[in-house]
Design a protein around this motif. Structure first.
Motif, short mmCIF file in Angstrom:
data_model
loop_
_atom_site.label_atom_id
_atom_site.label_comp_id
_atom_site.label_asym_id
_atom_site.label_seq_id
_atom_site.Cartn_x
_atom_site.Cartn_y
_atom_site.Cartn_z
N VAL A 152 1.00 -1.28 0.14
CA VAL A 152 -0.01 0.03 0.03
C VAL A 152 0.76 1.27 -0.25
N PRO A 153 0.75 1.94 -0.87
CA PRO A 153 1.63 3.30 -1.26
C PRO A 153 1.19 4.42 -0.34
N TYR A 154 -0.28 4.56 -0.02
CA TYR A 154 -0.75 5.55 0.34
C TYR A 154 -1.56 4.96 1.54
N TRP A 155 -1.42 5.62 2.63
CA TRP A 155 -2.30 5.16 3.95
C TRP A 155 -3.10 6.58 4.32
N ILE A 156 -4.34 6.57 4.62
CA ILE A 156 -4.91 7.45 5.40
C ILE A 156 -5.52 6.99 6.74
N THR A 157 -5.34 7.61 7.62
CA THR A 157 -5.75 7.16 8.96
C THR A 157 -7.05 7.49 9.19
#
Ligand code: 8P5
Length: 449
Positions: free
Chosen positions: A158-163
């Motif tokens: 996963v290149p982008y994580w949004i909390t």
């Protein structure tokens, strides 16, 4: 860049959320969420609509990813249902739950589409709600455990994580107005929720950083709106500042300045017992993020109203055309908020993680779905975005809300935001004119007619 053009490598995407599209709420070991409980509570959602089936994406994800590829998406923003991973919110993880997301990641990888994963898009495990929910500080630590487990399991993919998605909406609509799950009317609980959401974000960022070698990037998504006074009177200006203080600054200031906005602490402190904001908490909350996600839909126009208890204000309709949600179409507001972020809050990359509009779409006798208003909305906002980027604001991607029509929370299925029309009885996805148009925008990397 020419007018309406975007930089090379600009990330074109579309967004969804688990409870709004997956369905299969009792499959794969998934636990109950607060939105299952809320939507099954009579009177809470329009026509008693629930996410039990939604767009049946849990079973149709392969076909949906095929459509994403045909659209030419470079990225797809979706959320993981915490109750699929930890049915009780904590303790033993559910292997069938994470297996669904691994299958989805497989399909996205084959299609060359980058996944942008939101860890929390409102579907708290009901078991944690039963133990106090977000007003209860312990929930922040349970979220951090869930996030850390996800980083361990899927961090390499996963290149982008949004909390979090829109802590304002979770706090205020879920715990003060009661329009959203868990449906509370308790301002003190609302402010504790806001603090614990931000704290849980900080704990997750810390876990992400401590995980060492991490290919990905981590950020948070806020719903942000410019707030304009209805008139130039000092009272209306002050009312606008107060509303800005809640919707925007109550979250931006802790994240990027390490403290809640003083004027609003003073304002709300007179009305409501505010949660303790220790130095340790604020240090965790204000750790650097790799990007900030912005969900933009419209602006707010407000006037002073001494009779309103919470903010002494009244929201009024702006003069512009309205979408099906009653929200004013106001493209300049996207530029206003993005420039303000870059100038006053952060030099970090920005992503528009949601932008879109609901209109009363119907299938024409020719089988097409003509949605010129949505194309106009999207075109005007993308033209504004192109100008903002040309002006030097580092916006690196755009996620259209939404890929497909879906469960619009308390509005149920009555509001259609998708560029794909979902015929719910058959679950057929029908490309709206806006889908063909968006494919041309992506191909051109520029706004097209
Ligand atoms: N002051 N005030 N008012 C409240 C402002 C709430 C604005 N609604 C959103 O931002 C939600 C966001 C959500 O992520 C998505 O799950 C929803 O489907 C879309 C469409 O509704 C938008």
């Amino acid at each position: 860049m020419a007018e309406g053009g975007f930089p090379p490598g600009f990330l074109w995407g579309a967004a969804t959320a688990a409870y709004q599209i997956e369905g299969a709420v009792d499959e794969g070991g998934r636990g109950e969420s607060i939105w299952d409980r809320f939507s099954h509570t009579p009177g809470k959602t329009r026509d008693g609509d629930t996410g039990d089936v939604a767009c049946d994406h849990y079973h149709r994800y392969r076909d949906d990813v095929r459509i994403m590829r045909e659209l030419g998406l470079a990225a797809y923003r979706f959320s993981v249902a915490w109750p699929r991973i930890f049915p009780e919110g904590r303790g033993r993880p559910n292997p069938d739950g994470v297996a669904f997301y691994e299958r989805l990641l497989d399909e996205l990888e084959k299609a060359g589409i980058q996944p942008v994963v939101t860890l929390y898009h409102w579907d708290l495990p009901q078991a944690l709600q039963d133990r106090g929910g977000w007003p209860h500080r312990d929930t922040a630590y349970r979220f951090a455990d869930y996030a850390a487990w996800m980083f361990e399991r899927l961090g390499d993919r996963v290149p982008y994580w949004i909390t979090h998605n829109e802590p304002f909406v979770v706090s205020i609509l879920g715990h003060v107005t009661g329009e959203h799950a868990p449906g509370l009317n308790d301002p003190a609980a609302g402010f504790r929720t806001a603090h614990h959401l931000l704290l849980s974000h900080g704990l997750a960022v810390q876990a992400f950083r401590e995980g060492g070698r991490r290919k990905g990037r981590i950020g948070i998504t806020l719903n942000l709106s410019p707030v304009h006074p209805a008139s130039g009177s000092p009272e209306d200006e002050a009312a606008a500042r107060r509303v800005d203080g809640l919707i925007n600054r109550w979250f931006l200031d802790p994240l990027f300045r390490g403290a809640y906005p003083e004027d609003m602490v003073e304002h709300f402190g007179r009305l409501i017992p505010l949660p303790e904001a220790s130095e340790d908490d604020m240090r965790l909350i204000s750790q650097d993020v790799d990007f900030l996600g912005v969900n933009y839909y419209s602006r707010q126009v407000v006037r002073h109203d001494p009779g309103e208890l919470f903010l002494q204000m009244r929201q009024i309709d702006g003069p512009g055309p309205k979408t099906e949600m009653g929200w004013e179409v106001y493209p300049a507001g996207l530029g206003e908020i993005l420039r303000r972020l870059h100038e006053a809050y952060t030099k970090a990359p920005l992503f528009v993680t949601e932008n879109g509009a609901a209109y009363p779409d119907t299938v024409s006798p020719d089988g097409a779905v003509h949605d010129p208003d949505r194309i106009a909305y999207l075109r005007d906002h993308l033209l504004e975005l192109s100008r903002v980027i040309a002006g030097g604001v580092p916006v690196q991607g755009y996620f259209l809300w939404s890929l497909m029509d879906n469960f619009e929370w308390a509005h149920g299925y009555s509001k259609r935001f998708g560029i794909l029309y979902v015929d719910y009885p058959t679950q057929r996805r029908i490309w709206k004119d806006s889908a063909y148009w968006y494919r041309r925008v992506i191909e051109a990397n520029a706004v097209v007619e």
